[in-house]
Design a protein around this motif. Sequence first.
Motif, mmCIF file in Angstrom:
data_model
loop_
_atom_site.group_PDB
_atom_site.id
_atom_site.type_symbol
_atom_site.label_atom_id
_atom_site.label_comp_id
_atom_site.label_asym_id
_atom_site.label_seq_id
_atom_site.Cartn_x
_atom_site.Cartn_y
_atom_site.Cartn_z
ATOM 1 N N GLY A 50 42.466 41.409 103.202
ATOM 2 C CA GLY A 50 41.924 39.876 103.342
ATOM 3 C C GLY A 50 40.795 39.414 103.471
ATOM 4 O O GLY A 50 40.078 38.491 103.228
ATOM 5 N N TRP A 71 43.111 37.147 94.572
ATOM 6 C CA TRP A 71 43.111 35.726 94.519
ATOM 7 C C TRP A 71 41.696 35.345 94.269
ATOM 8 O O TRP A 71 41.044 35.535 95.125
ATOM 9 C CB TRP A 71 43.398 35.334 95.647
ATOM 10 C CG TRP A 71 45.346 35.297 95.463
ATOM 11 C CD1 TRP A 71 45.380 36.359 95.901
ATOM 12 C CD2 TRP A 71 46.695 35.157 94.857
ATOM 13 N NE1 TRP A 71 47.092 36.482 96.247
ATOM 14 C CE2 TRP A 71 47.389 35.621 95.173
ATOM 15 C CE3 TRP A 71 46.526 34.251 94.083
ATOM 16 C CZ2 TRP A 71 48.376 35.544 94.619
ATOM 17 C CZ3 TRP A 71 47.651 33.586 93.779
ATOM 18 C CH2 TRP A 71 48.869 34.004 93.531
ATOM 19 N N THR A 76 48.132 31.943 99.469
ATOM 20 C CA THR A 76 48.166 30.508 100.433
ATOM 21 C C THR A 76 47.487 30.256 101.445
ATOM 22 O O THR A 76 47.723 28.969 101.835
ATOM 23 C CB THR A 76 49.726 30.731 100.370
ATOM 24 O OG1 THR A 76 50.004 31.768 101.233
ATOM 25 C CG2 THR A 76 50.696 31.044 99.638
ATOM 26 N N ASP A 77 46.868 30.743 102.328
ATOM 27 C CA ASP A 77 45.849 30.377 104.019
ATOM 28 C C ASP A 77 44.549 30.688 103.415
ATOM 29 O O ASP A 77 44.266 32.192 104.235
ATOM 30 C CB ASP A 77 46.522 31.200 104.681
ATOM 31 C CG ASP A 77 46.327 31.092 106.205
ATOM 32 O OD1 ASP A 77 45.811 30.419 106.175
ATOM 33 O OD2 ASP A 77 46.791 32.122 106.261
ATOM 34 N N PRO A 108 44.071 41.004 97.697
ATOM 35 C CA PRO A 108 45.682 41.182 98.461
ATOM 36 C C PRO A 108 45.462 42.304 99.517
ATOM 37 O O PRO A 108 44.774 43.420 99.327
ATOM 38 C CB PRO A 108 46.480 41.212 97.026
ATOM 39 C CG PRO A 108 45.847 40.549 96.617
ATOM 40 C CD PRO A 108 44.210 40.738 96.663
ATOM 41 N N TYR A 156 46.604 37.133 108.806
ATOM 42 C CA TYR A 156 47.348 35.861 107.565
ATOM 43 C C TYR A 156 47.519 36.620 106.326
ATOM 44 O O TYR A 156 46.891 37.464 106.485
ATOM 45 C CB TYR A 156 45.721 35.468 107.872
ATOM 46 C CG TYR A 156 44.570 36.530 106.959
ATOM 47 C CD1 TYR A 156 43.853 36.372 106.340
ATOM 48 C CD2 TYR A 156 43.729 37.207 108.031
ATOM 49 C CE1 TYR A 156 43.295 36.700 105.161
ATOM 50 C CE2 TYR A 156 42.416 37.658 107.411
ATOM 51 C CZ TYR A 156 42.791 37.593 106.380
ATOM 52 O OH TYR A 156 41.200 38.266 105.740
ATOM 53 N N ALA A 157 47.476 36.236 105.808
ATOM 54 C CA ALA A 157 48.666 35.821 104.727
ATOM 55 C C ALA A 157 47.257 35.794 103.570
ATOM 56 O O ALA A 157 46.282 35.352 102.982
ATOM 57 C CB ALA A 157 49.528 34.530 104.068
ATOM 58 N N THR A 158 47.463 36.919 102.396
ATOM 59 C CA THR A 158 47.012 37.217 101.529
ATOM 60 C C THR A 158 47.021 37.218 100.382
ATOM 61 O O THR A 158 47.121 37.238 99.228
ATOM 62 C CB THR A 158 46.336 38.398 102.123
ATOM 63 O OG1 THR A 158 47.054 39.477 101.957
ATOM 64 C CG2 THR A 158 45.619 38.984 103.312
ATOM 65 N N ASP A 159 48.234 36.162 99.920
ATOM 66 C CA ASP A 159 48.555 35.993 98.893
ATOM 67 C C ASP A 159 48.869 34.249 98.718
ATOM 68 O O ASP A 159 48.620 34.133 97.345
ATOM 69 C CB ASP A 159 50.841 35.793 98.929
ATOM 70 C CG ASP A 159 51.092 34.841 99.920
ATOM 71 O OD1 ASP A 159 49.829 33.786 100.884
ATOM 72 O OD2 ASP A 159 51.480 34.653 100.063
ATOM 73 N N GLY A 211 42.726 30.924 107.012
ATOM 74 C CA GLY A 211 43.072 31.474 107.769
ATOM 75 C C GLY A 211 42.357 32.846 107.651
ATOM 76 O O GLY A 211 41.565 33.725 108.486
#
Length: 208
Positions: free
Chosen positions: A169, A152, A25-26, A166, A20-23, A29
């Motif tokens: 995740g 994050w 934004t999610d 990041p 899943y996105a780890t920036d 997830g």
Amino acid sequence: MTERDRRRDDLVSDTPPAPYATDGTDFGGAVRYHYGVALKKFLKFFPVFLLLWVQLFVLHLDYLLPVAIVGMFGTVWTLFLLADRLSFTRKCSKVFRTYPLEFRTPVEKYGMESTHTLFLRFGDQGGTPFTLRAKHALGRGRWPAGITDGVWFAGDEPFGGAVIVPGSGELLFLQPRDWAARDEDRDSAGPERTEKAGRAGIKRPARR
């Protein structure tokens, strides 16, 4: 730092890249994935231990007693691990739903305890930096790979928060290492920040 501490700092998780996105934004997830991993780990061992336990009552064979005892303790232990993993994942989820995620870098490793507890500091803290206690949502006792490059973060440092690392995740739940030492910061936070911390579940120290 002692040689033992240095060896612990070298313990890095070999978790593969997250699906899943780890920036930042999610977070949804990330939370769903951690819930899923916790349940998969539980289902991998719980049925085996439960079978070892209940077969004594089904077959009524006395020589199965030692095996049944192992099964009983294994059943209780897997239930405890499941509850612990779900609890910390839920704590992270509450924080993410309450606070926006912001990228914080660098992250300084400040130590590790045998209780799978990590201690870290954010390098961009203003004023006198303080140490945060970090618990992995899945109970892992290693440093997430690449954590020193930044994470994050969602939360309010005197109360705590949660981070997404990041790449891997991985989720970590944070609170001040010395809760009492930050009383003045929390007392001066104001009603809005205090109320927000309450909604996020970080107004009071969590179980270690």
